[in-house]
Design a protein around this motif. Structure first.
Motif, short mmCIF file in Angstrom:
data_model
loop_
_atom_site.label_atom_id
_atom_site.label_comp_id
_atom_site.label_asym_id
_atom_site.label_seq_id
_atom_site.Cartn_x
_atom_site.Cartn_y
_atom_site.Cartn_z
N ALA B 26 0.81 -1.21 0.00
CA ALA B 26 0.00 0.00 0.00
C ALA B 26 0.84 1.27 0.00
CB ALA B 26 -0.91 -0.01 1.21
N THR B 27 2.01 1.21 0.63
CA THR B 27 2.81 2.42 0.75
C THR B 27 3.44 2.82 -0.58
OG1 THR B 27 3.29 1.76 3.00
CG2 THR B 27 4.61 3.53 2.06
N GLY B 28 4.09 1.87 -1.22
CA GLY B 28 4.68 2.14 -2.53
C GLY B 28 5.86 3.08 -2.46
N PRO B 29 6.41 3.42 -3.60
CA PRO B 29 7.58 4.28 -3.65
C PRO B 29 7.18 5.74 -3.48
CG PRO B 29 6.88 3.78 -5.85
CD PRO B 29 5.96 3.04 -4.93
N PRO B 30 8.13 6.59 -3.16
CA PRO B 30 7.82 8.01 -3.15
C PRO B 30 7.44 8.47 -4.55
CG PRO B 30 10.18 7.65 -3.05
CD PRO B 30 9.54 6.31 -2.90
N VAL B 31 6.46 9.34 -4.63
CA VAL B 31 6.08 9.86 -5.94
C VAL B 31 7.09 10.92 -6.34
CG1 VAL B 31 4.33 11.09 -7.25
CG2 VAL B 31 3.66 9.36 -5.57
N VAL B 32 7.75 10.70 -7.43
CA VAL B 32 8.82 11.59 -7.87
C VAL B 32 8.36 12.33 -9.12
CG1 VAL B 32 11.20 11.69 -8.71
CG2 VAL B 32 10.56 10.03 -6.95
N GLY B 33 8.46 13.65 -9.09
CA GLY B 33 8.13 14.42 -10.28
C GLY B 33 9.24 14.29 -11.30
N SER B 34 8.86 14.13 -12.54
CA SER B 34 9.87 13.89 -13.56
C SER B 34 9.38 14.42 -14.91
CB SER B 34 10.13 12.38 -13.67
OG SER B 34 11.10 12.10 -14.65
N ALA B 35 10.32 14.78 -15.75
CA ALA B 35 9.97 15.18 -17.11
C ALA B 35 11.10 14.77 -18.05
CB ALA B 35 9.73 16.68 -17.20
N ILE B 36 10.71 14.30 -19.21
CA ILE B 36 11.67 13.96 -20.26
C ILE B 36 11.33 14.82 -21.47
CG2 ILE B 36 12.64 12.16 -21.72
CD1 ILE B 36 13.07 11.47 -18.86
N ILE B 37 12.25 15.69 -21.84
CA ILE B 37 12.04 16.64 -22.93
C ILE B 37 13.08 16.36 -24.01
CG2 ILE B 37 11.99 19.11 -23.51
CD1 ILE B 37 11.64 19.37 -20.31
N ARG B 38 12.65 16.45 -25.26
CA ARG B 38 13.57 16.03 -26.32
C ARG B 38 13.55 16.99 -27.51
NH1 ARG B 38 11.75 9.89 -27.28
NH2 ARG B 38 9.91 10.99 -28.03
N ASN B 62 11.51 20.33 -28.55
CA ASN B 62 10.18 20.45 -29.15
C ASN B 62 9.25 19.28 -28.82
OD1 ASN B 62 11.51 18.49 -30.57
ND2 ASN B 62 11.11 19.34 -32.60
N ASP B 63 9.66 18.43 -27.89
CA ASP B 63 8.85 17.24 -27.63
C ASP B 63 8.91 16.89 -26.14
OD1 ASP B 63 7.50 14.64 -28.53
OD2 ASP B 63 9.27 13.88 -27.50
N ILE B 64 7.75 16.57 -25.57
CA ILE B 64 7.69 16.13 -24.17
C ILE B 64 7.31 14.65 -24.18
CG2 ILE B 64 6.54 16.38 -21.95
CD1 ILE B 64 6.14 19.32 -22.56
N GLN B 65 8.25 13.82 -23.77
CA GLN B 65 7.97 12.37 -23.75
C GLN B 65 7.21 11.99 -22.49
OE1 GLN B 65 9.82 9.55 -21.86
NE2 GLN B 65 8.21 8.29 -22.73
N PHE B 66 7.49 12.70 -21.38
CA PHE B 66 6.78 12.46 -20.12
C PHE B 66 6.84 13.74 -19.31
CE2 PHE B 66 6.63 11.21 -15.64
CZ PHE B 66 5.47 10.46 -15.63
N ASN B 67 5.77 13.98 -18.52
CA ASN B 67 5.74 15.25 -17.80
C ASN B 67 4.80 15.18 -16.61
OD1 ASN B 67 5.94 17.92 -17.06
ND2 ASN B 67 4.91 18.75 -18.88
N SER B 68 5.36 14.95 -15.44
CA SER B 68 4.55 15.06 -14.22
C SER B 68 4.97 16.27 -13.40
CB SER B 68 4.66 13.78 -13.38
OG SER B 68 5.99 13.58 -12.96
N LEU B 69 5.70 17.20 -14.04
CA LEU B 69 6.15 18.43 -13.38
C LEU B 69 5.40 19.65 -13.92
CD1 LEU B 69 10.04 17.86 -13.38
CD2 LEU B 69 8.51 17.78 -11.42
N ASN B 70 4.47 19.44 -14.82
CA ASN B 70 3.74 20.54 -15.46
C ASN B 70 4.66 21.52 -16.16
OD1 ASN B 70 1.15 19.63 -14.65
ND2 ASN B 70 1.54 20.41 -12.60
N ILE B 71 5.72 21.01 -16.70
CA ILE B 71 6.66 21.83 -17.46
C ILE B 71 6.02 22.24 -18.78
CG2 ILE B 71 8.72 21.45 -18.92
CD1 ILE B 71 10.05 20.30 -16.44
#
Lengths: 200, 202
Positions: B26-38, B62-71
């Motif tokens: 139930a605890t799981g890993p810490p939620v880490v904000g991350s972004a991959i920009i290309r 010019n490309d966001i592959q992943f974005n949980s930082l609202n970049i």
């Protein structure tokens, strides 16, 4: 008991480092077809350097348990031994890309790495064609909703110009030993996977 | 008088807590904000970036592959990246430069370095990358060659901050053509010439 903590929370980071390794002085067992392009070859992931993710390795594949969002940073070697005798105006290079493939759901391109070239074919002062090498990197984030098996696949294509006709293609492999004086194992692939969220 | 109660933990209790924290429970890993920009281009298309000596040239992210930082990305012509939330961030960047010989030079080469510029504060050297030298002797001709340049660093921001990824690429021998990367054109996959990984660590 060793707990690695992040500054964002008190829980342990869930991360793993996987590798393709051979004994000291032993080349990578991976070979790429010499005269055929665009062939995906699975890297032989066979070593777990660190693992709090519960990953299991069934070479060449690896399985990540459960669901979540994961960040991956991978680097994969390749090398080429040129068979050609160059003529005026000739050059050659190996172009490579790395792919994360979902074996469970048969998805080839979960993530695709950088547009990578290896070293250019070179000739030394004694007119010998020197072996060349390169590293193909991949960085990205992916999600899975269930326990999933992956492979790290690589393509190595050859491009050259003005070589002897018919061309003699280079022998391409997953890496050559560095031949240092130590007896450390050789490492040709390094993959770091970190679980960054339980969300999918 | 203190009402704090103490509890004696044996190793099995500690291990059980550890398992709950580190497993898929139930605890799981810490939620880490991350972004991959290309910086990407269609398959077979080279990077639009070209270099002039000692110019901190913008990588065209010019490309966001992943974005949980609202970049957010500005796109052309400024190619900036805005991080909206204060915090401490780890930055890893990787980019290519393409080098080839346009005419008869027997020796060509280039030096390159990657920078993250803090556009909000006007700091050119907010994070400075590795020193990369590429130099090779050629027999008679030169095909193209992509060289990889990397950067690692950690910075703290206290307000929303706009940054850019910039690269200097200088010839160190001959007169090579230098661009932001040549196409590999493999299986119709988009070309990736630069990657910026941003992870919030505090």
């Amino acid at each position: 008991m060793s707990i690695v903590k992040t500054q964002l929370g008190s829980q342990e980071s869930q991360t793993a480092v996987l590798r393709e390794t051979t004994a000291f002085g032993v080349p990578s067992t991976i070979t790429f077809p010499a005269d055929t392009d665009n062939i995906r070859v699975s890297r032989n992931i066979n070593d777990i350097q660190y693992n709090t993710l519960g990953i299991t390795v069934e070479s060449p594949n690896f399985t990540i348990p459960g669901s979540g969002t994961f960040e991956i940073v991978a680097r994969s070697n390749f090398s080429a031994t040129w068979q050609v005798v160059t003529t005026s105006g000739s050059w050659g290079v190996v172009k490579s890309r790395l792919y994360l493939r979902n074996e469970t759901d048969n998805l080839n391109n979960v993530l695709i790495g950088d547009s990578c070239f290896g070293e250019q074919m070179q000739i030394d002062v004694n007119s010998r064609v020197l072996p060349t090498q390169g590293v193909a990197p991949l960085t990205g984030v992916f999600t899975q909703s269930k326990t999933t098996t992956y492979s790290l696949q690589q393509i190595c294509n050859t491009q050259f110009q003005n070589v002897r006709v018919p061309p003699l293609y280079p022998a391409k492999s997953g890496g050559t030993p560095i031949s240092t004086s130590s007896t450390d194992p050789e490492y040709y692939v390094n993959v770091k996977i970190t679980k960054i969220s339980t969300a999918t | 008088m203190s009402s704090v109660k103490t509890r004696k933990l044996d190793i099995s209790t500690i291990l059980a807590v550890d398992k709950a924290q580190t497993g898929s429970g139930a605890t799981g890993p810490p939620v880490v904000g991350s972004a991959i920009i290309r910086e990407i281009q269609p398959a077979g298309v080279g990077s639009s970036v070209s270099f002039s000596s000692n110019v901190r040239t913008l990588r065209q992210m010019n490309d966001i592959q992943f974005n949980s930082l609202n970049i957010t990305l500005s796109g052309t012509p400024n190619w900036t990246i805005t991080i909206p939330t204060e915090g401490t961030y780890s930055f890893y960047a990787r980019s290519m430069f393409l080098i080839y010989r346009p005419s008869s030079n027997y020796l060509i080469g280039a030096n390159s370095k990657l920078f993250i510029r803090n556009e909000t504060l006007g700091l050119d050297n907010w994070i400075v990358g590795d020193s990369i030298i590429n130099q090779y002797r050629l027999v008679d001709d030169s095909g193209p060659n992509n060289i990889c340049v990397e950067l690692n660093g950690i910075q703290t921001i206290t307000t929303p901050t706009t940054i850019s990824l910039r690269q200097v690429c200088n010839a160190n021998a001959g007169i090579p053509v230098l661009t932001g990367g040549g196409a590999v054109n493999i299986l119709s996959s988009p070309e990736v010439y630069a990657t910026l990984q941003i992870t919030r660590i505090a």
